[in-house]
Structure formats: structure tokens, C-alpha cells
Design an enzyme around this catalytic site. Structure first.
Site, short mmCIF file in Angstrom:
data_model
loop_
_atom_site.label_atom_id
_atom_site.label_comp_id
_atom_site.label_asym_id
_atom_site.label_seq_id
_atom_site.Cartn_x
_atom_site.Cartn_y
_atom_site.Cartn_z
N CYS A 2 -45.26 88.49 -33.25
CA CYS A 2 -43.81 88.64 -33.19
C CYS A 2 -43.44 89.53 -32.00
CB CYS A 2 -43.19 89.25 -34.44
SG CYS A 2 -43.55 88.38 -35.95
N ARG A 27 -46.11 85.99 -28.16
CA ARG A 27 -46.47 86.76 -29.36
C ARG A 27 -46.15 86.03 -30.66
NH1 ARG A 27 -47.03 92.34 -28.08
NH2 ARG A 27 -46.77 92.78 -30.27
N TRP A 74 -43.60 85.13 -35.53
CA TRP A 74 -44.81 84.46 -36.02
C TRP A 74 -44.81 84.72 -37.52
CZ3 TRP A 74 -49.48 86.02 -38.37
CH2 TRP A 74 -50.51 85.07 -38.32
N ASN A 100 -41.69 93.77 -36.79
CA ASN A 100 -43.05 93.22 -36.65
C ASN A 100 -43.92 93.92 -37.68
OD1 ASN A 100 -42.24 91.90 -34.41
ND2 ASN A 100 -43.42 93.13 -32.96
N GLY A 101 -44.89 93.21 -38.22
CA GLY A 101 -45.81 93.85 -39.16
C GLY A 101 -45.57 93.35 -40.58
N GLU A 487 -67.83 80.55 -28.15
CA GLU A 487 -66.57 80.69 -27.44
C GLU A 487 -66.04 79.33 -26.97
OE1 GLU A 487 -64.35 82.75 -27.22
OE2 GLU A 487 -63.24 82.30 -25.40
N LYS A 491 -62.48 77.93 -28.14
CA LYS A 491 -61.43 77.57 -27.18
C LYS A 491 -60.94 76.15 -27.44
CE LYS A 491 -60.61 80.33 -25.85
NZ LYS A 491 -60.58 81.75 -25.73
N GLU A 494 -58.93 75.87 -30.87
CA GLU A 494 -57.64 76.55 -31.00
C GLU A 494 -56.53 75.89 -30.18
OE1 GLU A 494 -57.25 80.68 -29.78
OE2 GLU A 494 -58.64 80.40 -28.14
N HIS A 510 -81.64 72.65 -38.38
CA HIS A 510 -81.58 73.23 -39.72
C HIS A 510 -80.30 72.83 -40.46
CE1 HIS A 510 -85.16 75.55 -38.92
NE2 HIS A 510 -84.63 75.94 -37.77
N LYS A 609 -50.53 85.57 -29.78
CA LYS A 609 -51.44 86.22 -28.83
C LYS A 609 -52.07 87.48 -29.43
CE LYS A 609 -53.41 86.94 -24.87
NZ LYS A 609 -54.65 86.16 -24.68
O1 M6R Z 1 -56.23 91.15 -28.16
P1 M6R Z 1 -57.59 90.94 -28.75
O2 M6R Z 1 -58.65 90.77 -27.72
O3 M6R Z 1 -57.95 91.99 -29.74
O4 M6R Z 1 -57.48 89.58 -29.55
C1 M6R Z 1 -58.55 89.16 -30.37
C2 M6R Z 1 -58.36 87.74 -30.82
O5 M6R Z 1 -57.21 87.63 -31.61
C3 M6R Z 1 -58.27 86.76 -29.65
O6 M6R Z 1 -59.38 86.85 -28.82
C4 M6R Z 1 -58.15 85.31 -30.19
O7 M6R Z 1 -59.33 84.93 -30.81
C5 M6R Z 1 -57.78 84.36 -29.06
N1 M6R Z 1 -56.77 83.43 -29.51
C6 M6R Z 1 -58.91 83.56 -28.57
O8 M6R Z 1 -58.58 82.72 -27.52
#
Ligand code: M6R
Length: 614
Positions: A2, A27, A74, A100-101, A487, A491, A494, A510, A609
Site C-alpha cells: 500500500c 506498492r 494492496w 498501511n499495515g 530464483e 521470477k 510471479e 528423487h 513490491k
Molecule cells: O524488499 P525485500 O528484498 O525484503 O523483498 C523480499 C521479497 O518480498 C521480494 O524479493 C519478492 O520475493 C519479489 N517479488 C521477488 O521478485
């Protein structure tokens, strides 16, 4: 999670608020809203979907108010509807608030206020908090401090996290912000002051930023402002210049922030590395670790805490640091570490890694570590972030703002810093000057090698076209390339919503091998070591079961024709930089794969984000 922005100034609030929301949209982008103080009432406009939907409505109404607050959401409590969209107004119309929160005990307040006859129009905890403030206000005598006192009475009762900006109808020249757990920053300009969840909201409009600490209030009154704690004692306000972050948040010629940030990596890594090597060229010199030499020399264990992509970077760090410095390393999901009573063994150092520096799970892991008396260091990209302020020391990534929800350049610089940390720790132990020198050279060559790989972007686009129909993909690698496989899978899933899993290559047999069929491609990331023969054997196992294979491999490794359908070649490189190079084609693969499906890579569904809730 947010975005909040508030404006109090001499001009018209509307444009600054909509512009701020656009900059904060990364955000959260489920819905957005704005409220203006119009003298005898608040005017509110709220809309589901992106900020542009809201902007069209706001433009038509054309408010002339010079005091307003806005929010991009969000969703946490309550679905994505107009009534759940912020701002929320109190039942009596006196208060309007953005939040926010998560207020964990909002149910208790809701019952209390409902018993007083108050009706709610949303499912949110935020509307309850707004009404709790209004309730306390109604109980207080008139006076200059009545607005701030109502907030000071309500907030200490809340459990959970908040970053709020609040307006009161009776105070047409005042805006109050408060934080606990969710970031909040005051922007100071010539003609206006701001409250926002991050400084990018007022870039170009404010000159200085003052970051609030947990438990602090910012009281903006006319052109004055002061920071106090919840008890009313004045707190120190440290103003930092805003101009460093200015143009870096512009998209320029790129279609998306993700693409821009992928291609920024050569420069970003140069900045991460700049001025961080010792004069003798055999070690790294990380300013934020100065003063901790004794602890670092004597360590028994490093515990990394992080989430998502940052955790994958730490997992690469685990391989690199153990290899270079022979210090045992553990990598924890920050969210798990906090609730796990990990035994206190020897001299442990906790390193928290977070691009935003605001991920609540990571911050809570740091707080828990401090409670246990452990030394905490942070690796973060955001100057002045909570992580930077709450750890005992640390290192900035210096890659400029990362706006795309999918983390790309941040991962590369986090791995780079782990390698530099491994080098520094290694040289304090038994890593020879010659080995140190070859690592320094490898790191210095990294930006150039990254540029070289990115020049092959078109080849990756063609591979993405070939594989873009796949709904299930496997990513496989060994050793430090195993986290790269994780990773690559993260990527892809997501931003494209295809199902992807990462595994250590040898784990394939396995279980995951059962998934192999002509519709399930496997992406193998091949190392340039003796182990590559074993990975190639795993590729052949997939081919024997009619599974398509895409190999990402260094130039010097010969991939037999029958082992892979496609091969993407990487320049040969030192093992410490190989994970960064091997990850680049996976970033581009995910990017093109998602674009080919017509998806918005910067705003993938359900994500935000920076995750500032547990
Ligand atoms: O701001 P941060 O590095 O703490 O964020 C951690 C994760 O939320 C962030 O890396 C998330 O997994 C991304 N969407 C990955 O692309």
C-alpha cells in the site's frame, strides 16, 4: 504494501497526490482513493483498479483544496471493492485516514464501537482505527492539541503495524502521520510538505525527507512540522536530501521497470562495487562493517534472514561465504526464524537482506535477533529504510530505486555483496592474497560480463517464444546455481503465472522426474566445474523421457547435441560471479515469457513490491 501520500501546502493538492500515487503504485494496485479537506466536509473519490482509473475521476471533479491524503491499496482486510478502498472516513465525518499495515486487534475495537451505535461501511481494520480516533476525539475537551491527543490515545491500544496519515475537519491546516512497523516519511518543500510511505512519492516536489521511527508522530501544521513520540515528547528530526533519487524513478524509453532494471545491471553493479576494495587489491572494504572487525574475525556462524528473491541471494551467499571464508552459514526464511527458537551457538552474526529494507518478516527477524543479543548487519538498497536504521551496521546496495515488483538488479547486487563479504571474511582467515586478488579481478570484470550477456537478449526472446506455451517448467542447477534455479522459477511464476519449480539438479530423480513429458520443459543451469558432467547426465535423463531441455552453460562446457534442445551460452567466468551471470538469461526469459502472454510484468496479480505485513 500500500502507498500513502498526503499534501499540505500553498498550492492545489490534487496533482501532487495523483502524481505521488502513480509513483507509489508499485506498492499496491488493487484500488486507489483520495480525500480533500474542502472547508466544511471531506470530498472523497475512490475507485477499484489502477491509479489511472482514479485519476480520470479526480480530474473531472477538479478540487482546489490544498490539503489532502491519498492511498493505493494492496488488499489485506476485505476484498477489492470501492467501500474497502482508502481513505476511510469516520462515522461523524470528522476524520479521514489512510493506513498501511494490519491492526491485529481491530475486532475488539469494532465490537466496542458497534455497541456505541457506530455503523461501518467497509470490512477493513482501517475504518475501525479511524473511528477509534474519532471516538477518543469526542471524549476530549476542545483545544489546540485535541486532534493529536485523540491519535495519541488511540494508537497505543493497537496491536500490529500501522503507517497512517490523518486529517480532521476541525483542523484545516494540519495533517498528522504516525508509524509503527510500516514506513512513513515526511517530505519538506518550499511550497508544500508531504507525508508518504516512501520518498519517491514527492520526488521533484520536496527537497528534504525526514524518516519517522517506530512510535513517532509527524505533526504538519501550515508550513511547520515537528516529530514527537506517542507520549508527546519532541523527537529528533534528521532531514536528508531527496534529490539523489530524482530521475532514477523515470521509465525513460523502456516499456516496463522490470526491463529497465534488468538492463541497468552493468551500471548498478559498478555502483555496488565502487570504492569497496582494499588498496592492495586482494580484499574488499565494506564501510558499514568497520568497527566490527573483532567480531567478524572470530565468527562461528552467520545466519542470513531474508524473504523471496533476497533469500535466494543469501542462499548463493551461503555457498560463496562457506567456500571463501570457511564460516558456517545458515539461510533462514525470515518469517520462520522469528518464531523458531534457534539455539544460540557460539559467536553468531545475523545478516538481514532486503531490497526495500521494509519487509516486516525480515525486520521482525532482526528484532528477535537483537532480543537474543546477536550482532545484526543489514544489506539493503534503500537509504534510511527501517532495516538500515535498526541493524548494528550494514552495507547499501546502491543500485538505485527498484520499482518493478519482480526483483532483478537487487538480486545481482545482493549476491555481489555476499561475494565481497565472503572475500573480506576469507582474507581475515586463510584465503591467500593470490586467491583474494583473483576474486577482486573477477568482481571488477563483472559489470562488463553482465553487459555482454544482456546483449544476447534477442536470443532469449526467441527461446521464450519457443517455450511460452508451457504451463509447467522445471529449473535445475547445482551448488551456487541451485538458488539461481529457485530464483529463475520464482521470477517466471510471479510474473507469467506459469507453474515453475526449482530443484537441485540431482534431486530430479528423487521425485520431480515424474513430471517430465513433452509439455514440461526443464531449464538446466550448468556450472563450469567438474560437476557439469553430472548435470549433463541429468539432462540426458530428461531427454530420455521426451522432456524438452534448455541449457544455460558457460562457453567452455561442451553440451552434447542429444542432451539439450537449446543452449544459451554464457561467457566463461570465475565461480564467484557465475551465479549472477547465469541468472540474467532467466530474468530475461521470465520477462519475455510474461510479455508474450500480454501480462503487465511490473504489476503482477496479487503481489506488491514491499510486504510490510506478516
Ligand atoms: O524488499 P525485500 O528484498 O525484503 O523483498 C523480499 C521479497 O518480498 C521480494 O524479493 C519478492 O520475493 C519479489 N517479488 C521477488 O521478485
Amino acid at each position: 504494501m500500500c502507498g500513502i501520500v498526503g499534501y499540505l501546502g500553498k498550492g492545489i493538492a490534487q496533482d501532487s497526490l495523483i502524481d505521488g500515487l502513480r509513483r507509489l503504485e508499485y506498492r499496491g494496485y488493487d484500488s486507489a482513493g483520495v480525500a480533500f479537506h474542502e472547508g466544511n466536509a471531506f470530498s472523497m473519490t475512490r475507485e477499484t483498479g489502477r491509479v489511472k482509473n482514479l485519476a480520470n475521476l479526480v480530474k473531472r471533479k477538479s478540487s482546489k483544496s490544498s490539503l489532502g491524503i491519498a492511498h493505493t491499496r494492496w488488499a489485506t482486510h476485505g476484498s477489492v471493492t470501492v467501500s474497502n478502498t482508502h481513505p476511510h472516513v469516520s462515522h461523524d465525518g470528522k476524520f479521514v485516514m489512510v493506513h498501511n499495515g494490519v491492526i491485529e486487534n481491530f475486532g475488539t475495537f469494532k465490537r466496542f464501537l458497534t455497541n456505541k451505535g457506530i455503523k461501518f461501511s467497509s470490512e477493513t481494520d482501517s475504518e475501525v482505527l479511524c473511528n477509534l480516533i474519532a471516538y477518543h476525539y469526542s471524549e476530549l475537551p476542545d483545544g489546540d492539541d485535541r486532534f493529536v491527543d485523540a491519535i495519541r490515545q488511540a494508537l497505543p491500544k493497537c496491536r500490529g503495524a500501522y503507517g497512517v496519515a490523518v486529517l480532521c475537519l476541525d483542523y484545516p491546516d494540519t495533517m498528522i502521520g504516525a508509524r509503527r512497523g510500516s514506513p512513513l516519511v515526511v517530505g519538506l518543500g518550499d511550497d508544500a510538505n508531504f507525508i508518504a510511505s516512501d520518498a519517491s512519492a514527492f520526488v521533484g516536489r520536496a527537497k528534504e525527507a525526514v524518516f519517522l521511527n517506530d512510535g513517532e508522530l509527524a505533526i504538519l501544521n501550515g508550513s511547520d512540522f515537528r516529530i514527537t513520540n506517542l507520549e508527546g515528547q519532541e523527537a529528533q528530526a534528521v532531514a536528508l536530501p531527496v534529490d539523489q533519487i530524482s530521475e532514477e524513478v523515470e521509465l525513460g524509453d523502456f516499456d516496463s521497470y522490470m526491463e529497465k532494471e534488468i538492463y541497468e545491471q552493468p551500471t548498478a553493479l559498478k555502483n555496488t562495487l565502487r570504492g569497496r576494495f582494499g588498496d592492495d587489491g586482494t580484499t574488499s572494504k565494506l564501510g558499514g562493517l568497520e568497527g566490527h572487525d573483532e567480531v567478524l574475525r572470530d565468527l562461528d556462524r552467520i545466519i542470513f534472514v531474508a524473504c523471496g528473491t533476497a533469500r535466494h541471494a543469501c542462499m548463493v551467499g551461503e555457498y560463496l561465504i562457506e567456500r571463501l571464508a570457511r564460516v558456517p552459514v545458515e539461510v533462514e526464511h525470515a518469517s520462520e526464524f522469528r518464531y523458531r527458537n534457534s539455539p544460540k551457538a557460539g559467536k553468531s552474526l545475523v545478516i538481514a537482506v532486503s531490497q526495500s529494507g521494509e519487509t516486516l518478516d525480515t525486520l521482525e527477524a532482526v528484532r528477535e535477533s537483537k532480543t537474543k543479543g546477536l550482532l545484526t548487519l543489514g544489506i539493503t538498497n534503500v537509504v534510511g529504510s527501517s532495516l538500515a536504521r535498526e541493524t548494528d551496521g550494514g552495507v547499501y546496495q546502491r543500485v538505485g530505486p527498484e520499482i518493478g515488483v519482480a526483483s532483478t538488479k537487487a538480486f545481482s547486487s545482493q549476491v555481489c555483496l555476499c561475494a565481497m563479504l565472503g572475500l573480506a571474511l576469507g582474507r581475515m582467515r586463510d584465503l591467500s592474497p593470490m586467491d583474494g586478488q583473483s576474486i577482486v579481478e573477477a568482481l571488477n570484470q563483472l559489470p562488463g560480463l553482465v553487459a555482454q550477456v544482456l546483449q544476447q537478449g534477442e536470443q532469449i526472446r526467441e527461446l521464450a517464444i519457443k517455450y511460452s506455451k508451457a504451463e509447467h517448467l522445471l529449473f535445475l542447477g547445482r551448488q551456487s546455481l541451485y538458488p539461481v534455479a529457485l530464483e529463475g522459477a520464482l521470477k517466471l511464476k510471479e510474473i507469467s503465472y506459469a507453474h515453475a519449480e526449482g530443484y537441485p539438479a540431482a534431486e530430479l530423480k528423487h521425485g520431480p522426474i515424474a513430471l517430465i513429458n513433452p509439455e514440461c520443459p526443464s531449464v538446466f543451469i550448468v556450472e563450469g566445474s567438474d560437476l557439469s558432467a553430472k548435470t549433463i547426465a541429468n539432462m540426458q535423463e530428461v531427454k530420455a523421457r521426451n522432456g524438452p531441455v534448455l541449457a544455460i552453460a558457460p562457453h567452455s562446457v561442451e553440451i552434447p547435441e542429444e542432451a539439450a534442445d537449446d543452449v544459451f551460452l554464457l561467457p566463461d567466468s570465475h565461480e564467484v560471479v557465475r551465479p549472477i551471470l547465469a541468472n540474467l538469461p532467466l530474468q530475461l526469459f521470465a520477462y519475455h515469457f510474461a510479455r508474450l502472454r500480454g501480462l503487465d510484468v511490473d504489476k503482477p496479480r496479487n503481489l506488491a513490491k514491499s510486504v510490510t505485513v506478516e
